[in-house]
Design a protein around this motif. Structure first.
Motif, PDB file in Angstrom:
ATOM      1  N   GLN A   1       4.377 -90.714   3.182  1.00  0.00           N
ATOM      2  CA  GLN A   1       4.798 -92.125   3.230  1.00  0.00           C
ATOM      3  C   GLN A   1       6.298 -92.311   3.009  1.00  0.00           C
ATOM      4  OE1 GLN A   1       2.207 -94.099   4.070  1.00  0.00           O
ATOM      5  NE2 GLN A   1       1.009 -92.217   3.919  1.00  0.00           N
ATOM      6  N   THR A   2       7.004 -91.201   2.732  1.00  0.00           N
ATOM      7  CA  THR A   2       8.420 -91.353   2.388  1.00  0.00           C
ATOM      8  C   THR A   2       9.188 -90.075   2.707  1.00  0.00           C
ATOM      9  OG1 THR A   2       9.927 -91.952   0.603  1.00  0.00           O
ATOM     10  CG2 THR A   2       8.026 -90.638  -0.034  1.00  0.00           C
ATOM     11  N   THR A   3      10.488 -90.051   2.402  1.00  0.00           N
ATOM     12  CA  THR A   3      11.301 -88.855   2.625  1.00  0.00           C
ATOM     13  C   THR A   3      11.113 -87.880   1.473  1.00  0.00           C
ATOM     14  OG1 THR A   3      13.195 -89.798   1.461  1.00  0.00           O
ATOM     15  CG2 THR A   3      13.063 -90.220   3.838  1.00  0.00           C
ATOM     16  N   LEU A   4      11.485 -86.629   1.702  1.00  0.00           N
ATOM     17  CA  LEU A   4      11.335 -85.595   0.673  1.00  0.00           C
ATOM     18  C   LEU A   4      12.184 -85.907  -0.557  1.00  0.00           C
ATOM     19  CD1 LEU A   4      10.049 -82.831   0.015  1.00  0.00           C
ATOM     20  CD2 LEU A   4      12.080 -81.756   0.981  1.00  0.00           C
ATOM     21  N   SER A   5      13.443 -86.382  -0.331  1.00  0.00           N
ATOM     22  CA  SER A   5      14.320 -86.673  -1.471  1.00  0.00           C
ATOM     23  C   SER A   5      13.806 -87.866  -2.282  1.00  0.00           C
ATOM     24  CB  SER A   5      15.756 -86.945  -0.992  1.00  0.00           C
ATOM     25  OG  SER A   5      15.774 -88.073  -0.149  1.00  0.00           O
ATOM     26  N   GLU A   6      13.260 -88.871  -1.573  1.00  0.00           N
ATOM     27  CA  GLU A   6      12.703 -90.047  -2.259  1.00  0.00           C
ATOM     28  C   GLU A   6      11.476 -89.640  -3.073  1.00  0.00           C
ATOM     29  OE1 GLU A   6      12.022 -94.003  -3.449  1.00  0.00           O
ATOM     30  OE2 GLU A   6      13.811 -93.069  -2.593  1.00  0.00           O
ATOM     31  N   MET A   7      10.653 -88.750  -2.511  1.00  0.00           N
ATOM     32  CA  MET A   7       9.452 -88.272  -3.201  1.00  0.00           C
ATOM     33  C   MET A   7       9.829 -87.513  -4.481  1.00  0.00           C
ATOM     34  SD  MET A   7       6.186 -88.445  -2.881  1.00  0.00           S
ATOM     35  CE  MET A   7       4.844 -87.758  -3.837  1.00  0.00           C
ATOM     36  N   LYS A   8      10.897 -86.708  -4.394  1.00  0.00           N
ATOM     37  CA  LYS A   8      11.362 -85.968  -5.578  1.00  0.00           C
ATOM     38  C   LYS A   8      11.824 -86.938  -6.663  1.00  0.00           C
ATOM     39  CE  LYS A   8      12.849 -81.479  -3.827  1.00  0.00           C
ATOM     40  NZ  LYS A   8      14.008 -80.651  -3.425  1.00  0.00           N
ATOM     41  N   THR A   9      12.525 -87.993  -6.238  1.00  0.00           N
ATOM     42  CA  THR A   9      13.020 -89.006  -7.188  1.00  0.00           C
ATOM     43  C   THR A   9      11.852 -89.706  -7.881  1.00  0.00           C
ATOM     44  OG1 THR A   9      14.880 -89.373  -5.710  1.00  0.00           O
ATOM     45  CG2 THR A   9      14.533 -91.023  -7.408  1.00  0.00           C
ATOM     46  N   VAL A  10      10.816 -90.031  -7.093  1.00  0.00           N
ATOM     47  CA  VAL A  10       9.644 -90.748  -7.632  1.00  0.00           C
ATOM     48  C   VAL A  10       8.865 -89.855  -8.596  1.00  0.00           C
ATOM     49  CG1 VAL A  10       7.425 -91.797  -7.023  1.00  0.00           C
ATOM     50  CG2 VAL A  10       9.451 -92.340  -5.674  1.00  0.00           C
ATOM     51  N   THR A  11       8.585 -88.598  -8.176  1.00  0.00           N
ATOM     52  CA  THR A  11       7.788 -87.711  -9.043  1.00  0.00           C
ATOM     53  C   THR A  11       8.556 -87.311 -10.304  1.00  0.00           C
ATOM     54  OG1 THR A  11       8.450 -85.764  -7.766  1.00  0.00           O
ATOM     55  CG2 THR A  11       6.336 -86.774  -7.194  1.00  0.00           C
ATOM     56  N   ALA A  12       9.886 -87.313 -10.224  1.00  0.00           N
ATOM     57  CA  ALA A  12      10.699 -86.970 -11.403  1.00  0.00           C
ATOM     58  C   ALA A  12      10.507 -87.977 -12.532  1.00  0.00           C
ATOM     59  CB  ALA A  12      12.174 -86.888 -11.018  1.00  0.00           C
ATOM     60  N   LYS A  13      10.053 -89.182 -12.176  1.00  0.00           N
ATOM     61  CA  LYS A  13       9.838 -90.233 -13.186  1.00  0.00           C
ATOM     62  C   LYS A  13       8.498 -90.067 -13.905  1.00  0.00           C
ATOM     63  CE  LYS A  13      12.575 -93.641 -10.637  1.00  0.00           C
ATOM     64  NZ  LYS A  13      12.497 -94.780  -9.717  1.00  0.00           N
TER      65      LYS A  13
ATOM     66  N   PRO B   1       3.940 -85.495 -17.377  1.00  0.00           N
ATOM     67  CA  PRO B   1       4.924 -84.512 -16.927  1.00  0.00           C
ATOM     68  C   PRO B   1       5.173 -84.585 -15.419  1.00  0.00           C
ATOM     69  CG  PRO B   1       2.798 -83.452 -17.339  1.00  0.00           C
ATOM     70  CD  PRO B   1       2.639 -84.886 -17.717  1.00  0.00           C
ATOM     71  N   ASP B   2       6.345 -84.084 -14.982  1.00  0.00           N
ATOM     72  CA  ASP B   2       6.684 -84.006 -13.559  1.00  0.00           C
ATOM     73  C   ASP B   2       6.218 -82.637 -13.055  1.00  0.00           C
ATOM     74  OD1 ASP B   2       7.831 -83.812 -11.069  1.00  0.00           O
ATOM     75  OD2 ASP B   2       9.897 -83.648 -11.799  1.00  0.00           O
ATOM     76  N   TYR B   3       4.957 -82.586 -12.611  1.00  0.00           N
ATOM     77  CA  TYR B   3       4.365 -81.310 -12.184  1.00  0.00           C
ATOM     78  C   TYR B   3       5.135 -80.686 -11.029  1.00  0.00           C
ATOM     79  CZ  TYR B   3       0.361 -82.502 -15.109  1.00  0.00           C
ATOM     80  OH  TYR B   3      -0.439 -82.820 -16.173  1.00  0.00           O
ATOM     81  N   PHE B   4       5.504 -81.498 -10.055  1.00  0.00           N
ATOM     82  CA  PHE B   4       6.210 -81.014  -8.873  1.00  0.00           C
ATOM     83  C   PHE B   4       7.538 -80.370  -9.283  1.00  0.00           C
ATOM     84  CE2 PHE B   4       8.971 -81.476  -5.143  1.00  0.00           C
ATOM     85  CZ  PHE B   4       8.155 -80.989  -4.136  1.00  0.00           C
ATOM     86  N   GLY B   5       8.280 -81.055 -10.150  1.00  0.00           N
ATOM     87  CA  GLY B   5       9.571 -80.538 -10.614  1.00  0.00           C
ATOM     88  C   GLY B   5       9.428 -79.266 -11.437  1.00  0.00           C
ATOM     89  N   LYS B   6       8.425 -79.256 -12.337  1.00  0.00           N
ATOM     90  CA  LYS B   6       8.199 -78.088 -13.199  1.00  0.00           C
ATOM     91  C   LYS B   6       7.876 -76.844 -12.375  1.00  0.00           C
ATOM     92  CE  LYS B   6       6.692 -79.491 -17.794  1.00  0.00           C
ATOM     93  NZ  LYS B   6       5.624 -79.420 -18.769  1.00  0.00           N
ATOM     94  N   ILE B   7       6.962 -77.022 -11.395  1.00  0.00           N
ATOM     95  CA  ILE B   7       6.537 -75.889 -10.569  1.00  0.00           C
ATOM     96  C   ILE B   7       7.688 -75.425  -9.676  1.00  0.00           C
ATOM     97  CG2 ILE B   7       4.965 -75.173  -8.713  1.00  0.00           C
ATOM     98  CD1 ILE B   7       2.865 -77.087 -10.061  1.00  0.00           C
TER      99      ILE B   7
END
Length: 446
Positions: free
Chosen positions: A281-293, A296-302
């Motif tokens: 539904q969005t860009t990769l950079s926007e998705m990273k920004t959203v999941t970082a909030k 825990p931020d599972y995507f960022g940790k992994i």
């Protein structure tokens, strides 16, 4: 005025007192509500016995509600405390309150005629409905006790918890419906609605059901937001040590803060399990920004773990065997037909980082999952396997029955490597359904 009109005569003073008290209780302002009825009791010493009894009971109700919402009753050990430090259990407090109100019900029923038959009737009627409210409170308090006791379990059946909660709701539905009690009924309904929706969401994420879990999560979020507005609107004046004063929003009780925390934990888990569908539904950079909030931020940790240790792949595998409704990522029309998956498709990588799942490794992954099923089903073991033919190391662990996390290295790694073991244990532990329950008790870690 003839006698037939006396039944319709309003009792404005008492009714106004009751409405003010319950409106304070409805906005979780326990201390104000308690102070208010205690002052009222002092100023109306000449009033009838029933009115005095009700005022005393209401002061106890406000204190009980404060203890309930602050969750101080959770995990109390019976005995082993000195008399002065011993806190009465919530059940003891509510039981004695129930007994006080039962006496008012009986008195009201026996009061024929009298100086204020309408008041006696109203107090009897309200006390009867409050008895039902107190019974409902005790059952929900027991339910929180049960949830807290489940926090040490490796696996929790959230669907069972939902059905227990719904049966309590059904039992007391419309049992305390008097207009004067409506603020109390509304706040009770708000709490149990949020709790039910969060538990439903938890169960649905564990079944990898995208749309139902999204709807319950969104509804709980909206209700928690409107609940938070109640605290925002209440200001309390704090005096400074050196003169002057400041207005601050009221600190919400522990129960509200825990429900908010539970919602945020589920949001993080939802964002991880359905990362693929959401990222479309969005860009990769926007998705990273959203999941970082998320916390825990599972995507960022992994992602940082992969970069740090040169990991080939980390995947979350969903074992969909026996799941007739499995249709892949995202939302599907309820009547659309798709054949049940077969073979390796019964073990899809619903999350795969940094790229798509490595197809050449998948037969090995499924073989390890099959051969080491007993270890993985213990839900706290990290399984290690090195395949010298392909010079690859696999670490697997299972956070909950249908999901397995796998870490793949294209090199030889030790079975006892603490970096990889502790990473998987921590990741697996935070995804367990029992994890949020450990922080139900005030001051507990979790």
């Amino acid at each position: 005025m003839n006698m037939s009109d006396s039944h319709l005569t309003p009792v404005p003073v008492e009714q106004a007192v009751l409405q003010t008290f319950f409106s304070q209780l409805g906005i979780f302002s326990y201390d104000r509500a308690k102070d208010y009825v205690e002052k009222e009791k002092e100023s109306s010493k000449t009033a009838g016995a029933s009115w005095a009894s009700v005022l005393a009971a209401l002061a106890h109700l406000a204190a009980a509600e404060k203890a309930y919402h602050n969750m101080t009753f959770l995990g109390q050990k019976l005995g082993g405390q000195s008399f002065f430090s011993r806190k009465d259990s919530i059940r003891t407090i509510y039981t004695s309150l129930h007994n006080e109100l039962k006496k008012v019900v009986t008195t009201g029923r026996n009061a024929v005629g009298g100086t204020a038959p309408h008041l006696e009737e109203l107090l009897s009627h309200l006390s009867e409905q409050l008895c039902y409210f107190i019974q409902a409170r005790m059952e929900i308090a027991d339910f929180y006790e049960k949830m807290y006791s489940l926090s040490s379990q490796k696996s929790v059946n959230s669907e069972e918890l939902v059905s227990t909660l719904e049966s309590v709701l059904h039992k007391y539905s419309s049992r305390f419906h008097h207009p004067i009690l409506s603020p109390l009924e509304s706040s009770f309904q708000l709490e149990v609605d949020v709790l039910t929706q969060l538990l439903k969401c938890q169960a649905q994420i564990s079944e990898w059901k995208f749309l139902p879990s999204l709807l319950n999560l969104h509804s709980a979020h909206s209700k928690l937001h409107s609940w938070s507005q109640i605290f925002e609107k209440q200001r309390e004046t704090r005096k400074h040590l050196f003169g002057g004063q400041i207005q601050k929003a009221v600190q919400p009780p522990h129960l509200f803060l825990w429900l908010l925390k539970f919602k945020n934990i589920l949001l993080a888990k939802f964002s991880f399990y359905f990362h693929e569908a959401l990222s479309r539904q969005t860009t990769l950079s926007e998705m990273k920004t959203v999941t970082a909030k998320t916390a825990p931020d599972y995507f960022g940790k992994i992602s940082s773990f992969i970069r740090k240790y040169d990991v080939v792949n980390v995947s979350l595998i969903f074992d969909n065997r026996g799941s007739e409704s499995f249709q892949g990522h995202g939302y599907h029309h309820p009547h659309s037909y798709r054949e049940a998956p077969k073979g390796v498709d019964q073990y899809p990588a619903v999350v795969s980082l940094p790229n798509d799942r490595p197809v050449m490794h998948w037969p090995n992954v499924i073989m390890i999952m099959s051969d080491r099923a007993a270890d993985l089903n213990m839900l706290d073991k990290v399984v290690h396997f090195f395949d010298d033919k392909v010079q690859s190391t696999y670490y697997l662990t299972r956070p909950e029955p249908h999901f397995t996390i796998i870490v793949i290295f294209e090199s030889k790694k030790s079975e006892k490597d603490s970096h990889f073991i502790s990473f998987l244990q921590e990741l697996s532990s935070s995804l367990k359904n029992s994890k949020p329950f450990s922080s139900l008790k005030p001051g507990s870690k979790g």
